[in-house]
Scaffold this motif. Structure first.
Motif, PDB file in Angstrom:
ATOM      1  N   ALA A   7       0.822  -1.207   0.000  1.00  0.00           N
ATOM      2  CA  ALA A   7       0.000   0.000   0.000  1.00  0.00           C
ATOM      3  C   ALA A   7       0.855   1.255   0.000  1.00  0.00           C
ATOM      4  CB  ALA A   7      -0.924  -0.002   1.221  1.00  0.00           C
ATOM      5  N   LEU A   8       2.038   1.172   0.634  1.00  0.00           N
ATOM      6  CA  LEU A   8       2.910   2.337   0.687  1.00  0.00           C
ATOM      7  C   LEU A   8       3.443   2.714  -0.685  1.00  0.00           C
ATOM      8  CD1 LEU A   8       5.088   1.653   3.856  1.00  0.00           C
ATOM      9  CD2 LEU A   8       3.077   3.099   3.663  1.00  0.00           C
ATOM     10  N   SER A   9       3.559   1.747  -1.582  1.00  0.00           N
ATOM     11  CA  SER A   9       4.218   1.989  -2.857  1.00  0.00           C
ATOM     12  C   SER A   9       3.239   2.237  -4.004  1.00  0.00           C
ATOM     13  CB  SER A   9       5.113   0.789  -3.205  1.00  0.00           C
ATOM     14  OG  SER A   9       4.335  -0.380  -3.336  1.00  0.00           O
ATOM     15  N   THR A  10       1.985   2.500  -3.699  1.00  0.00           N
ATOM     16  CA  THR A  10       1.006   2.661  -4.767  1.00  0.00           C
ATOM     17  C   THR A  10       1.148   3.984  -5.503  1.00  0.00           C
ATOM     18  OG1 THR A  10      -0.558   3.481  -3.126  1.00  0.00           O
ATOM     19  CG2 THR A  10      -0.670   1.137  -3.670  1.00  0.00           C
ATOM     20  N   THR A  11       1.734   4.993  -4.840  1.00  0.00           N
ATOM     21  CA  THR A  11       1.916   6.281  -5.492  1.00  0.00           C
ATOM     22  C   THR A  11       3.299   6.336  -6.124  1.00  0.00           C
ATOM     23  OG1 THR A  11       0.509   7.329  -3.846  1.00  0.00           O
ATOM     24  CG2 THR A  11       1.906   8.766  -5.162  1.00  0.00           C
ATOM     25  N   HIS A  12       3.386   6.285  -7.433  1.00  0.00           N
ATOM     26  CA  HIS A  12       4.663   6.255  -8.133  1.00  0.00           C
ATOM     27  C   HIS A  12       4.938   7.613  -8.758  1.00  0.00           C
ATOM     28  CE1 HIS A  12       4.967   1.621  -8.698  1.00  0.00           C
ATOM     29  NE2 HIS A  12       4.434   1.952  -7.538  1.00  0.00           N
ATOM     30  N   GLY A  13       5.995   8.278  -8.281  1.00  0.00           N
ATOM     31  CA  GLY A  13       6.396   9.525  -8.904  1.00  0.00           C
ATOM     32  C   GLY A  13       7.406   9.254  -9.998  1.00  0.00           C
ATOM     33  N   ILE A 105      12.550   6.758  -3.441  1.00  0.00           N
ATOM     34  CA  ILE A 105      13.823   6.046  -3.511  1.00  0.00           C
ATOM     35  C   ILE A 105      14.375   5.828  -2.107  1.00  0.00           C
ATOM     36  CG2 ILE A 105      15.219   8.161  -3.670  1.00  0.00           C
ATOM     37  CD1 ILE A 105      16.957   6.686  -5.769  1.00  0.00           C
ATOM     38  N   ALA A 106      15.185   4.784  -1.959  1.00  0.00           N
ATOM     39  CA  ALA A 106      15.905   4.542  -0.705  1.00  0.00           C
ATOM     40  C   ALA A 106      17.384   4.855  -0.914  1.00  0.00           C
ATOM     41  CB  ALA A 106      15.743   3.093  -0.262  1.00  0.00           C
ATOM     42  N   VAL A 107      17.993   5.445   0.102  1.00  0.00           N
ATOM     43  CA  VAL A 107      19.439   5.670   0.117  1.00  0.00           C
ATOM     44  C   VAL A 107      20.006   4.895   1.296  1.00  0.00           C
ATOM     45  CG1 VAL A 107      21.276   7.363   0.460  1.00  0.00           C
ATOM     46  CG2 VAL A 107      19.318   7.926  -0.993  1.00  0.00           C
ATOM     47  N   VAL A 108      21.042   4.101   1.036  1.00  0.00           N
ATOM     48  CA  VAL A 108      21.617   3.221   2.054  1.00  0.00           C
ATOM     49  C   VAL A 108      23.079   3.586   2.263  1.00  0.00           C
ATOM     50  CG1 VAL A 108      22.043   0.824   2.722  1.00  0.00           C
ATOM     51  CG2 VAL A 108      20.057   1.388   1.289  1.00  0.00           C
ATOM     52  N   PHE A 123       9.812   1.101  -3.204  1.00  0.00           N
ATOM     53  CA  PHE A 123      10.483   2.259  -3.797  1.00  0.00           C
ATOM     54  C   PHE A 123      10.411   2.176  -5.322  1.00  0.00           C
ATOM     55  CE2 PHE A 123      12.710   1.096   0.161  1.00  0.00           C
ATOM     56  CZ  PHE A 123      12.338   2.192   0.933  1.00  0.00           C
ATOM     57  N   PRO A 124       9.520   2.919  -5.950  1.00  0.00           N
ATOM     58  CA  PRO A 124       9.362   2.827  -7.409  1.00  0.00           C
ATOM     59  C   PRO A 124      10.621   3.210  -8.180  1.00  0.00           C
ATOM     60  CG  PRO A 124       8.131   4.695  -6.527  1.00  0.00           C
ATOM     61  CD  PRO A 124       8.567   3.873  -5.354  1.00  0.00           C
ATOM     62  N   CYS A 125      11.483   4.017  -7.574  1.00  0.00           N
ATOM     63  CA  CYS A 125      12.724   4.421  -8.251  1.00  0.00           C
ATOM     64  C   CYS A 125      13.939   3.685  -7.700  1.00  0.00           C
ATOM     65  CB  CYS A 125      12.917   5.927  -8.143  1.00  0.00           C
ATOM     66  SG  CYS A 125      11.607   6.863  -8.968  1.00  0.00           S
ATOM     67  N   GLY A 126      13.698   2.595  -6.975  1.00  0.00           N
ATOM     68  CA  GLY A 126      14.786   1.743  -6.531  1.00  0.00           C
ATOM     69  C   GLY A 126      15.492   2.227  -5.282  1.00  0.00           C
ATOM     70  N   ALA A 127      16.701   1.697  -5.076  1.00  0.00           N
ATOM     71  CA  ALA A 127      17.506   2.023  -3.894  1.00  0.00           C
ATOM     72  C   ALA A 127      18.969   2.050  -4.299  1.00  0.00           C
ATOM     73  CB  ALA A 127      17.281   0.981  -2.797  1.00  0.00           C
ATOM     74  N   ILE A 128      19.714   3.033  -3.768  1.00  0.00           N
ATOM     75  CA  ILE A 128      21.143   3.120  -4.065  1.00  0.00           C
ATOM     76  C   ILE A 128      21.940   3.128  -2.766  1.00  0.00           C
ATOM     77  CG2 ILE A 128      20.875   4.230  -6.300  1.00  0.00           C
ATOM     78  CD1 ILE A 128      21.478   6.902  -5.010  1.00  0.00           C
ATOM     79  N   ASN A 129      23.159   2.600  -2.858  1.00  0.00           N
ATOM     80  CA  ASN A 129      24.003   2.391  -1.684  1.00  0.00           C
ATOM     81  C   ASN A 129      25.358   3.064  -1.883  1.00  0.00           C
ATOM     82  OD1 ASN A 129      25.160   1.252   0.687  1.00  0.00           O
ATOM     83  ND2 ASN A 129      25.958  -0.464  -0.503  1.00  0.00           N
ATOM     84  N   ILE A 130      25.856   3.706  -0.815  1.00  0.00           N
ATOM     85  CA  ILE A 130      27.220   4.257  -0.809  1.00  0.00           C
ATOM     86  C   ILE A 130      28.119   3.209  -0.163  1.00  0.00           C
ATOM     87  CG2 ILE A 130      28.681   6.191  -0.130  1.00  0.00           C
ATOM     88  CD1 ILE A 130      26.115   7.732   0.551  1.00  0.00           C
ATOM     89  N   HIS A 131      28.989   2.590  -0.948  1.00  0.00           N
ATOM     90  CA  HIS A 131      29.858   1.541  -0.399  1.00  0.00           C
ATOM     91  C   HIS A 131      31.313   2.007  -0.433  1.00  0.00           C
ATOM     92  CE1 HIS A 131      30.847  -2.537   0.833  1.00  0.00           C
ATOM     93  NE2 HIS A 131      31.910  -2.430   0.043  1.00  0.00           N
ATOM     94  N   PRO A 132      32.013   1.997   0.720  1.00  0.00           N
ATOM     95  CA  PRO A 132      33.381   2.527   0.777  1.00  0.00           C
ATOM     96  C   PRO A 132      34.463   1.532   0.358  1.00  0.00           C
ATOM     97  CG  PRO A 132      32.636   1.981   2.974  1.00  0.00           C
ATOM     98  CD  PRO A 132      31.481   1.700   2.056  1.00  0.00           C
ATOM     99  N   SER A 133      34.401   1.105  -0.892  1.00  0.00           N
ATOM    100  CA  SER A 133      35.482   0.320  -1.493  1.00  0.00           C
ATOM    101  C   SER A 133      35.313   0.364  -2.999  1.00  0.00           C
ATOM    102  CB  SER A 133      35.464  -1.137  -1.009  1.00  0.00           C
ATOM    103  OG  SER A 133      34.527  -1.913  -1.741  1.00  0.00           O
ATOM    104  N   LEU A 134      36.322  -0.129  -3.703  1.00  0.00           N
ATOM    105  CA  LEU A 134      36.235  -0.250  -5.157  1.00  0.00           C
ATOM    106  C   LEU A 134      35.680  -1.632  -5.474  1.00  0.00           C
ATOM    107  CD1 LEU A 134      39.689   1.325  -6.124  1.00  0.00           C
ATOM    108  CD2 LEU A 134      37.435   2.406  -6.264  1.00  0.00           C
ATOM    109  N   LEU A 135      34.364  -1.742  -5.431  1.00  0.00           N
ATOM    110  CA  LEU A 135      33.745  -3.039  -5.699  1.00  0.00           C
ATOM    111  C   LEU A 135      34.208  -3.568  -7.062  1.00  0.00           C
ATOM    112  CD1 LEU A 135      30.128  -2.277  -4.429  1.00  0.00           C
ATOM    113  CD2 LEU A 135      31.789  -3.812  -3.363  1.00  0.00           C
TER     114      LEU A 135
END
Length: 354
Positions: A7-13, A105-108, A123-135
């Motif tokens: 129900a939380l994700s029904t509104t997609h911007g 969107i989610a920011v992690v 999250f209709p626009c997905g989620a992005i993560n800040i990871h402190p290494s050169l994956l």
């Protein structure tokens, strides 16, 4: 629970700023980007329309010292009246305590928990993560500590999409290399990478659509895993460990899980370590053994014999006791009246490479 999240994700911007963000983070590293997002919302609002925070449950009742707003996302959010929702590691959060949404969107950042798919779906626009290494190098919970432990000359920041069912496996949107200073401490490296990561995050949020159309290849580093740290990672083996290895261990772990040895069967934490290494003499290699300790009055330091030299310690702490100086230790345990030739050594704690 799943119906509630659906129900939380029904509104997609549209997937363009300004964003309604749900921020997942815990520690000092995560406070840097949270500050920047909050400041943007308060000033121009060009990137952030709204921000709420998800963090682990409050554990301050068992903490030995209070935190300030720079120590954790919880403290920063409380200080600045940002809504907080506490994470339930099984379901995400309790039904009656979940964030109201909707979000874009989610920011992690330094969150430490695998976010389940039914939460990512909100999250209709997905989620992005800040990871402190050169994956793909140093995937996992403790990439900065492992970079220091390994003696790496460089690391970096990767901005990646949060993947389903796995840590640090999503599409890479941005990646920047960062040179590691010689003899850098964990807290300093964390602050430096958090600053770089925050700048990259803001750029990613401003240009998300174009970055997703042109993802980058991950670094050429060999894939490796940065396991979650335990106290055992800080145990010293005076026979096998060299001075430089112990120094890196202290730089990486002293403010996290600690660096420990043993004296007469009692664990001792090394609080302050000298940057100076005393080399072994030809006589030392014959007349001393690893773990042996001596007090240098001129330098006001204890020197403990390791594999290839003497490690200088100026402050240390027995379990459940207060911090003592090298002089205090020498007076209590190395004085002529209490000196026992068989008890002049620190003992190695059980340790093995992971």
């Amino acid at each position: 629970m799943r119906n509630f999240l659906k129900a939380l994700s029904t509104t997609h911007g549209s997937c363009r700023p300004p964003w309604k963000i749900l921020f997942f983070g815990t520690d000092r590293f995560a406070v840097h980007p949270l500050k920047a997002l909050h400041e943007n919302q308060r000033s121009s609002g060009s990137v952030v329309k709204r921000i709420d925070v998800v963090c682990p449950p409050d554990r301050r009742k068992v903490m030995k010292k209070p935190l300030n707003e720079d120590d954790s996302t919880r403290e920063f959010s409380n200080k600045h009246n940002i809504p907080i929702y506490y994470w339930n590691h099984k379901e995400g959060w309790d039904l009656n305590q979940g964030p109201p949404g909707p979000y874009d969107i989610a920011v992690v950042a330094s969150f430490g928990y695998l976010i389940p798919n039914h939460v990512l779906d909100m999250f209709p626009c997905g989620a992005i993560n800040i990871h402190p290494s050169l994956l793909p190098q140093w995937k996992g919970a403790a990439p900065m500590s492992h970079a220091i432990l390994s003696g790496a000359k460089e690391t970096g920041i990767s901005i990646v999409e949060v993947s389903r069912d796995r840590f640090d496996a999503g599409q890479c949107l941005l990646q920047e290399t960062f040179k590691i200073s010689e003899d850098v401490m964990y807290d300093d490296l964390s602050n430096q990478l958090a600053t770089l990561g925050t700048q990259m995050l803001m750029h990613a949020l401003e240009n998300l659509e174009s970055l997703r159309k042109n993802p980058i290849q991950r670094g050429k580093m060999k894939a490796s895993w940065a396991h979650r740290l335990t106290k055992e990672d800080g145990y010293i083996d005076w026979t096998d460990h060299t001075w430089s290895y112990i120094r890196r261990r202290w730089n990486a772990l002293s403010t996290r899980v600690g660096v420990q040895t043993s004296w007469e069967g009692k664990k001792v934490k090394l609080i302050k370590m000298s940057k100076e290494c005393l080399q072994l003499t030809a006589e030392d290699t014959v007349s001393t053994i690893p773990g042996e300790v001596k007090y240098d009055r001129d330098r006001d330091a204890l020197y403990i014999r390791c594999r290839d030299g003497w490690v200088g310690i100026t402050e240390l702490q027995f379990e459940t006791k207060t911090v003592i100086t090298a002089k205090d230790f020498a007076n209590a345990y190395l004085h002529e009246s209490v000196r026992n030739p068989l008890k002049l050594c620190f003992q190695s704690l059980p340790w093995k490479e992971k």
